[in-house]
Design an enzyme around this catalytic site. Structure first.
Site, PDB file in Angstrom:
ATOM      1  CG  HIS A   1      -0.199   0.031   2.514  1.00 43.11           C
ATOM      2  ND1 HIS A   1       0.212   1.175   3.137  1.00 43.11           N
ATOM      3  CD2 HIS A   1       0.232  -1.002   3.296  1.00 43.11           C
ATOM      4  CE1 HIS A   1       0.852   0.881   4.240  1.00 43.11           C
ATOM      5  NE2 HIS A   1       0.895  -0.437   4.364  1.00 43.11           N
TER       6      HIS A   1
ATOM      7  CG  HIS B   1      13.797  -3.842 -13.950  1.00 36.60           C
ATOM      8  ND1 HIS B   1      14.785  -4.452 -14.662  1.00 36.60           N
ATOM      9  CD2 HIS B   1      12.938  -4.841 -13.601  1.00 36.60           C
ATOM     10  CE1 HIS B   1      14.545  -5.759 -14.745  1.00 36.60           C
ATOM     11  NE2 HIS B   1      13.431  -6.018 -14.097  1.00 36.60           N
TER      12      HIS B   1
HETATM   13  C1  LIG Z   1      14.435 -11.650 -15.311  1.00 39.39           C
HETATM   14  C2  LIG Z   1      15.826 -11.078 -14.983  1.00 39.39           C
HETATM   15  O1  LIG Z   1      16.814 -11.680 -15.214  1.00 39.39           O
HETATM   16  S1  LIG Z   1      15.852  -9.505 -14.269  1.00 39.39           S
HETATM   17  C3  LIG Z   1      17.554  -9.257 -13.754  1.00 39.39           C
HETATM   18  C4  LIG Z   1      17.823  -9.827 -12.368  1.00 39.39           C
HETATM   19  N1  LIG Z   1      19.217  -9.579 -12.016  1.00 39.39           N
HETATM   20  C5  LIG Z   1      19.574  -8.981 -10.880  1.00 39.39           C
HETATM   21  O2  LIG Z   1      18.768  -8.693 -10.057  1.00 39.39           O
HETATM   22  C6  LIG Z   1      21.051  -8.674 -10.728  1.00 39.39           C
HETATM   23  C7  LIG Z   1      21.317  -7.575  -9.682  1.00 39.39           C
HETATM   24  N2  LIG Z   1      22.697  -7.210  -9.737  1.00 39.39           N
HETATM   25  C8  LIG Z   1      23.550  -7.301  -8.677  1.00 39.39           C
HETATM   26  O3  LIG Z   1      23.193  -7.737  -7.576  1.00 39.39           O
HETATM   27  C9  LIG Z   1      24.964  -6.803  -8.958  1.00 39.39           C
HETATM   28  O4  LIG Z   1      25.870  -7.639  -8.285  1.00 39.39           O
HETATM   29  C10 LIG Z   1      25.142  -5.307  -8.581  1.00 39.39           C
HETATM   30  C11 LIG Z   1      24.460  -4.488  -9.677  1.00 39.39           C
HETATM   31  C12 LIG Z   1      24.541  -4.964  -7.222  1.00 39.39           C
HETATM   32  C13 LIG Z   1      26.618  -4.925  -8.453  1.00 39.39           C
HETATM   33  O5  LIG Z   1      27.247  -5.062  -9.674  1.00 39.39           O
HETATM   34  P1  LIG Z   1      28.672  -4.310  -9.872  1.00 39.39           P
HETATM   35  O6  LIG Z   1      28.464  -2.831  -9.766  1.00 39.39           O
HETATM   36  O7  LIG Z   1      29.227  -4.844 -11.148  1.00 39.39           O
HETATM   37  O8  LIG Z   1      29.515  -4.724  -8.595  1.00 39.39           O
HETATM   38  P2  LIG Z   1      30.656  -5.847  -8.465  1.00 39.39           P
HETATM   39  O9  LIG Z   1      30.217  -7.114  -9.113  1.00 39.39           O
HETATM   40  O10 LIG Z   1      31.938  -5.207  -8.902  1.00 39.39           O
HETATM   41  O11 LIG Z   1      30.698  -6.099  -6.886  1.00 39.39           O
HETATM   42  C14 LIG Z   1      31.216  -5.154  -5.988  1.00 39.39           C
HETATM   43  C15 LIG Z   1      31.235  -5.803  -4.611  1.00 39.39           C
HETATM   44  O12 LIG Z   1      29.879  -5.970  -4.160  1.00 39.39           O
HETATM   45  C16 LIG Z   1      29.635  -7.373  -3.896  1.00 39.39           C
HETATM   46  N3  LIG Z   1      28.279  -7.643  -4.387  1.00 39.39           N
HETATM   47  C17 LIG Z   1      27.809  -7.456  -5.643  1.00 39.39           C
HETATM   48  N4  LIG Z   1      26.504  -7.767  -5.697  1.00 39.39           N
HETATM   49  C18 LIG Z   1      26.154  -8.174  -4.459  1.00 39.39           C
HETATM   50  C19 LIG Z   1      24.908  -8.604  -3.912  1.00 39.39           C
HETATM   51  N5  LIG Z   1      23.798  -8.690  -4.655  1.00 39.39           N
HETATM   52  N6  LIG Z   1      24.886  -8.918  -2.589  1.00 39.39           N
HETATM   53  C20 LIG Z   1      26.010  -8.821  -1.833  1.00 39.39           C
HETATM   54  N7  LIG Z   1      27.207  -8.409  -2.309  1.00 39.39           N
HETATM   55  C21 LIG Z   1      27.266  -8.083  -3.610  1.00 39.39           C
HETATM   56  C22 LIG Z   1      30.700  -8.133  -4.680  1.00 39.39           C
HETATM   57  O13 LIG Z   1      30.929  -9.384  -4.117  1.00 39.39           O
HETATM   58  C23 LIG Z   1      31.866  -7.189  -4.556  1.00 39.39           C
HETATM   59  O14 LIG Z   1      32.409  -7.339  -3.282  1.00 39.39           O
HETATM   60  P3  LIG Z   1      34.030  -7.175  -3.039  1.00 39.39           P
HETATM   61  O15 LIG Z   1      34.355  -5.751  -3.447  1.00 39.39           O
HETATM   62  O16 LIG Z   1      34.163  -7.449  -1.571  1.00 39.39           O
HETATM   63  O17 LIG Z   1      34.663  -8.192  -3.934  1.00 39.39           O
END
Ligand SMILES: CC(=O)SCCNC(=O)CCNC(=O)[C@H](O)C(C)(C)COP(=O)(O)OP(=O)(O)OC[C@H]1O[C@@H](n2cnc3c(N)ncnc32)[C@H](O)[C@@H]1OP(=O)(O)O
Length: 212
Positions: free
Chosen positions: A135, A144
């Site tokens: 809500h 997104h």
């Molecule tokens: C239908 C579909 O497919 S829709 C799409 C669905 N997809 C998603 O939801 C993907 C979401 N994306 C993520 O979670 C990505 O990891 C992001 C966007 C948060 C980060 O990506 P980037 O900016 O490339 O970060 P990067 O991969 O360099 O990671 C940086 C740090 O954060 C950490 N990290 C990245 N993502 C996560 C996460 N989700 N949870 C916890 N830690 C994370 C990494 O391990 C890294 O840690 P370190 O510096 O200690 O090694």
């Protein structure tokens, strides 16, 4: 009859087409994609590249933009609207949508979502599979929500934010514009604009694309 063109024949486009077909509102559905030569074996035809849309406006009265990049999706939707296309909200029949919510044009709501009372989904949003938007949540343009995101009551999400798969945001939180919430994060504090937040509880790891 209502005929729908979908811009973008990738994975997201497939789900938009499937959702549109399930809604039963279109007699005909076709794609446009700049890589249309690569897109064989689709159940819907790929008619040509994106520019071809401007020749199709007499045949296809509705258009959807199935492009993941939030800003590009919104820009293209505005361009096609100005050109004379209608922009539907495409909603899967299994979604439960409060009659007291507002779903703006150009948005898609996939299977098994729940949108509760007084929620606002603005222009060009993607509410991916099995999200709950409780809500009084307000989502800006081009947001997104990836699959399985849960928003508690009164959450505000600014324009062009991307909320990763399975993230949870507690009540009354504001995520400012152009921020990214990582997969599986639990957000318990407000998030400033252009931030990337990950973890449980969520912590900012980047702002303006720089490490913090
Ligand atoms: C239908 C579909 O497919 S829709 C799409 C669905 N997809 C998603 O939801 C993907 C979401 N994306 C993520 O979670 C990505 O990891 C992001 C966007 C948060 C980060 O990506 P980037 O900016 O490339 O970060 P990067 O991969 O360099 O990671 C940086 C740090 O954060 C950490 N990290 C990245 N993502 C996560 C996460 N989700 N949870 C916890 N830690 C994370 C990494 O391990 C890294 O840690 P370190 O510096 O200690 O090694």
């Amino acid at each position: 009859m209502n005929k729908l063109l979908i811009i973008g024949a990738g994975g997201h486009g497939k789900v938009v087409a499937d959702t549109a077909q399930a809604s039963g509102k279109w007699s005909s559905i076709a794609f446009l994609d700049d890589q249309h030569i690569l897109k064989k074996n689709y159940p819907f035809p790929v008619l040509g590249d994106i520019e071809h849309a401007f020749k199709c406006v007499k045949d296809y009265n509705y258009i959807a933009v199935a492009i993941g990049d939030n800003q590009r999706r919104v820009n293209l939707l505005k361009k096609f609207k100005d050109f004379g296309f209608k922009l539907p909200a495409i909603i899967h029949p299994s979604a439960v949508i409060s009659k007291y919510s507002i779903i703006d044009e150009g948005s898609v709501i996939f299977a098994n979502c729940v949108i509760n009372a007084n929620a606002v989904i603005s222009f060009g949003c993607i509410i991916n599979t099995a999200c709950t938007v409780d809500h009084d949540c307000i989502l800006g343009a081009g947001v997104h929500l990836s699959p399985g995101v849960n928003l508690a009551g009164g959450v505000r999400i600014g324009d062009f934010c991307w909320i990763g798969i399975g993230a949870t945001i507690i009540q009354q939180i504001t995520i400012d514009q152009e921020s990214i919430v990582g997969a599986g994060a639990v957000i318990i504090e407000n998030v400033p604009s252009t931030s990337t937040v990950v973890g449980v509880p969520g912590r900012v790891i980047k702002r303006f694309n720089n490490e913090v």
